[in-house]
Design a protein around this motif. Sequence first.
Motif, PDB file in Angstrom:
ATOM      1  N   LEU A   1      -1.833   9.145   4.583  1.00 50.00           N
ATOM      2  CA  LEU A   1      -2.823   8.774   5.599  1.00 50.00           C
ATOM      3  C   LEU A   1      -3.547   7.497   5.199  1.00 50.00           C
ATOM      4  N   MET A   2      -3.877   7.368   3.917  1.00 50.93           N
ATOM      5  CA  MET A   2      -4.511   6.151   3.436  1.00 50.93           C
ATOM      6  C   MET A   2      -3.621   4.944   3.677  1.00 50.93           C
TER       7      MET A   2
ATOM      8  N   VAL B   1       0.825  -1.212   0.000  1.00 55.05           N
ATOM      9  CA  VAL B   1       0.000   0.000   0.000  1.00 55.05           C
ATOM     10  C   VAL B   1       0.856   1.257   0.000  1.00 55.05           C
ATOM     11  N   PHE B   2       2.030   1.225   0.638  1.00 57.17           N
ATOM     12  CA  PHE B   2       2.916   2.383   0.585  1.00 57.17           C
ATOM     13  C   PHE B   2       3.540   2.511  -0.810  1.00 57.17           C
ATOM     14  N   SER B   3       3.842   1.405  -1.436  1.00 60.06           N
ATOM     15  CA  SER B   3       4.319   1.429  -2.817  1.00 60.06           C
ATOM     16  C   SER B   3       3.249   2.017  -3.733  1.00 60.06           C
ATOM     17  N   LEU B   4       2.005   1.628  -3.508  1.00 59.41           N
ATOM     18  CA  LEU B   4       0.890   2.162  -4.287  1.00 59.41           C
ATOM     19  C   LEU B   4       0.747   3.665  -4.072  1.00 59.41           C
ATOM     20  N   ALA B   5       0.857   4.097  -2.824  1.00 58.92           N
ATOM     21  CA  ALA B   5       0.743   5.526  -2.510  1.00 58.92           C
ATOM     22  C   ALA B   5       1.838   6.334  -3.193  1.00 58.92           C
ATOM     23  N   ILE B   6       3.058   5.806  -3.197  1.00 61.33           N
ATOM     24  CA  ILE B   6       4.162   6.492  -3.869  1.00 61.33           C
ATOM     25  C   ILE B   6       3.931   6.528  -5.379  1.00 61.33           C
ATOM     26  N   SER B   7       3.464   5.437  -5.934  1.00 59.09           N
ATOM     27  CA  SER B   7       3.193   5.391  -7.376  1.00 59.09           C
ATOM     28  C   SER B   7       2.159   6.439  -7.764  1.00 59.09           C
ATOM     29  N   LEU B   8       1.088   6.538  -6.980  1.00 55.70           N
ATOM     30  CA  LEU B   8       0.048   7.525  -7.272  1.00 55.70           C
ATOM     31  C   LEU B   8       0.563   8.941  -7.065  1.00 55.70           C
ATOM     32  N   SER B   9       1.416   9.146  -6.070  1.00 48.07           N
ATOM     33  CA  SER B   9       2.034  10.460  -5.856  1.00 48.07           C
ATOM     34  C   SER B   9       2.878  10.850  -7.059  1.00 48.07           C
TER      35      SER B   9
END
Length: 232
Positions: A167-168, A145-153
């Motif tokens: 936060l997500m 999920v942190f990898s996903l958050a970074i990808s979306l960022s």
Amino acid sequence: MNHVHTYQGSFSTFLKQFSLFVSLLIGFQALGLTLFAFYSQADLFLMINRLHHNDADQFFMYLTHLGDWPVTALLAFFFLFVNYRYALVLVANMLYTGFFTQLIKIIVQHPRPAVYFQHLEPIYTIKDYALQNSLSFPSGHTTCVFSLAISLSYLFLAQRKQPWLFLMALTVSISRVYLAQHFFKDLLAGSFIGTFFALHLLWLFERTQWFHAKQLDSNLLRRFKSNNSVKS
């Protein structure tokens, strides 16, 4: 032939684009290390494990799935119809961070809370919710999920969105302790791997010519329309 501009800056310079996200992560890591100075991994687990509520049980059981790899894979499939590069970023980061997570899991072989506490004291578990027994460290859901958050960022470069994506990811990671699947230290390791390894891969991509190729700006819909126009 068009010249392809690649990123030539250092990794530390590249990180500045994600300064809000990285700052929040460092704060989370600092908080975790401070707590470990006063509490054991068992104490930290029990502090969260004892905070249960029926509504929260349902909320975290659904929310935790955002850390499942099929969620990232499904998003990547969707982005195939938008931009190939977007889909590549999601899948590549998931596999890259996941590889190191699984490697560490196999090396460390740390038991899950259900095994760790079975001869110590009862812990709260949700009825009919399956618990894992092995390979606790680090948390794979947290890494993903942190990898996903970074990808979306990265894909939607906007500093103001980074705190919400953090936060997500943090809430999903906390769900892993709440659901008695992981210890708090598993979250610290997973969030670090998911963030910095994903950023490292993106930095490596940015320095290559193929990652900036125009072909990656296309998508399946454009290719489908192109093929139909050729046939007609």
